[in-house]
Enzyme design. Structure first.
Site, PDB file in Angstrom:
ATOM      1  N   ASP A 112       0.829  -1.206   0.000  1.00  0.00           N
ATOM      2  CA  ASP A 112       0.000   0.000   0.000  1.00  0.00           C
ATOM      3  C   ASP A 112       0.862   1.253   0.000  1.00  0.00           C
ATOM      4  OD1 ASP A 112      -2.237   1.629   0.093  1.00  0.00           O
ATOM      5  OD2 ASP A 112      -2.422   1.508   2.273  1.00  0.00           O
ATOM      6  N   ASP A 115       2.637   1.570  -3.849  1.00  0.00           N
ATOM      7  CA  ASP A 115       1.887   1.974  -5.037  1.00  0.00           C
ATOM      8  C   ASP A 115       1.818   3.492  -5.180  1.00  0.00           C
ATOM      9  OD1 ASP A 115       0.149   2.515  -2.995  1.00  0.00           O
ATOM     10  OD2 ASP A 115      -1.500   1.275  -3.733  1.00  0.00           O
ATOM     11  N   GLY A 116       1.718   4.202  -4.055  1.00  0.00           N
ATOM     12  CA  GLY A 116       1.701   5.661  -4.126  1.00  0.00           C
ATOM     13  C   GLY A 116       3.026   6.224  -4.605  1.00  0.00           C
ATOM     14  N   ARG A 120       3.644   8.373  -8.222  1.00  0.00           N
ATOM     15  CA  ARG A 120       4.297   9.683  -8.348  1.00  0.00           C
ATOM     16  C   ARG A 120       5.574   9.595  -9.185  1.00  0.00           C
ATOM     17  NH1 ARG A 120       2.176   9.686  -3.118  1.00  0.00           N
ATOM     18  NH2 ARG A 120       4.063   8.727  -2.248  1.00  0.00           N
ATOM     19  N   ASP A 133      -7.109   1.693  -4.652  1.00  0.00           N
ATOM     20  CA  ASP A 133      -6.358   1.692  -3.398  1.00  0.00           C
ATOM     21  C   ASP A 133      -7.296   1.722  -2.196  1.00  0.00           C
ATOM     22  OD1 ASP A 133      -3.769   2.021  -1.918  1.00  0.00           O
ATOM     23  OD2 ASP A 133      -4.703   3.902  -1.345  1.00  0.00           O
ATOM     24  N   ASP A 137      -8.058  -1.302   0.538  1.00  0.00           N
ATOM     25  CA  ASP A 137      -7.887  -1.070   1.978  1.00  0.00           C
ATOM     26  C   ASP A 137      -9.120  -1.498   2.760  1.00  0.00           C
ATOM     27  OD1 ASP A 137      -5.378  -0.034   1.589  1.00  0.00           O
ATOM     28  OD2 ASP A 137      -6.030   2.059   1.614  1.00  0.00           O
TER      29      ASP A 137
END
Length: 279
Positions: A112, A115-116, A120, A133, A137
Site C-alpha cells: 500500500d 503503489d503511491g 508519483r 487503493d 484497503d
C-alpha cells in the site's frame, strides 16, 4: 480489560490445524504449492507484468508514452492487483496456515505504501488507482475483521460494527468529496470548513499514518494471538499481546475519526442539497 478479554475469548472448540512456526522458510512455501494454483500463478503473472512495465516506463521516460498505455496496466495499478491477490490468498489460508496468512497480509499491507510512490515516480496518478487503493484497503480490513469474528465470537457484534463504520464512513466521505468538490477532487484534500477531527486526520501525515498503521496492526495482532499466544516471549512478556496493547489506542482513535468522518460527510451532502434547492 478489553484487549486481554479479546485474546482470551478465542473459541477453544474451533478446530485448528497444527500451527507451524513463523519462519522465512514457511513464508517462502507460498511459492511451492501451499496456495491454490490459480492464485499462485496469478500472483507470479502480476509480479512479472509489474517488473516488465517498470522497465519499459523507465526506458521510455517520456510523457507521451503514458497515452499509449492502458490505465489498467499502469505500474501502481498492477501493484494494486498484487495487493488484492495477496489478501485473497491470506484469507484462503487463514485457518490452515496462519504463518502464511500473516506474511501475505503484511505483504498486501506493505505494498500500500509502494503503489503511491510508484504512481508519483512514473507520473501515473489516476482516479482508478485512487479508488482501487481505497477499495482494497476497506475490503482487506473487512476481511480481517470477518476472520476475527470467527476467532472471537463473543465480540463479533463489535467487529461487525467496526466493519460497517469503516466502509460506511469512507464511502460517504468519498461520495461527498466528489459530489461537492467535483470529479477532480481528492478525498484526502479537506477544506477549512471540514470538521477539525477530519482535518487533523488528513492534514497531519504523522497522525494519519499512526492511526492507519496502528489500526491494521491491532487487528493483525489479534489474529496472531489466536494462534501464537505464549509462544513469542521476552522476559515474561508475551510480545503479541504487548503489540495488541500498544496498537489499541490508535485503533480506537481511528474509529472515533470514522465517526466524525461520517458526520462531516453527511453534513456536507445536506448543505449541498440545501444550496441546490435555493438556487
Amino acid at each position: 480489560c478489553p484487549v486481554t478479554a479479546f485474546v482470551r475469548t478465542a473459541p477453544r472448540e474451533h478446530p485448528k490445524a497444527p500451527v507451524p512456526a513463523l519462519s522465512y522458510r514457511g513464508a517462502c512455501s507460498v511459492v511451492t504449492g501451499s496456495l491454490p494454483f490459480v492464485l499462485r500463478d496469478l500472483f507470479f503473472f502480476l509480479v512479472g507484468a509489474c517488473v516488465v512495465e517498470m522497465v519499459v516506463q523507465t526506458r521510455r521516460g517520456s510523457a507521451a508514452s503514458q497515452h499509449e498505455l492502458s490505465v489498467f496496466l499502469y505500474v501502481p495499478n498492477i501493484i494494486g492487483y498484487l495487493r488484492v491477490v495477496a489478501a485473497l490468498a491470506a484469507f484462503a489460508l487463514a485457518f490452515t496456515r496462519p504463518d502464511l496468512t500473516l506474511f501475505l497480509y503484511f505483504l498486501s499491507f506493505g505494498l500500500d505504501a509502494i503503489d503511491g510512490i510508484a504512481a508519483r515516480y512514473f507520473d501515473q496518478c489516476t482516479k482508478f488507482g485512487a479508488v482501487l487503493d481505497m477499495v482494497t484497503d476497506r475490503v482487506g480490513s473487512a476481511g480481517l475483521c470477518a476472520l476475527l469474528c470467527v476467532l472471537y465470537r463473543d465480540y463479533s457484534a463489535v467487529l461487525i460494527s467496526i466493519m460497517a463504520l469503516d466502509i460506511g464512513s469512507h464511502w460517504m466521505h468519498m461520495y461527498s468529496t466528489v459530489t461537492v468538490g467535483g470529479s477532480d477532487a481528492h478525498h484526502k484534500s479537506v477544506s477549512k470548513h471540514t470538521n477539525i477531527v477530519v482535518r487533523l486526520y488528513y492534514g497531519q501525515i504523522w497522525f494519519f499514518r499512526w492511526l492507519c498503521v496502528g489500526n491494521e496492526v491491532f487487528f493483525i495482532a489479534l489474529y496472531a494471538a489466536a494462534f501464537y499466544t505464549d509462544i513469542f516471549m521476552y522476559q515474561g512478556v508475551d510480545l503479541i499481546k504487548a503489540l495488541c496493547w500498544t496498537s489499541a489506542l490508535p485503533c480506537a482513535l481511528k474509529q472515533v475519526v470514522n465517526v466524525f468522518q461520517l458526520i462531516s460527510a453527511s453534513e456536507k451532502l445536506a448543505d449541498a442539497d440545501l444550496a441546490a434547492k435555493r438556487a
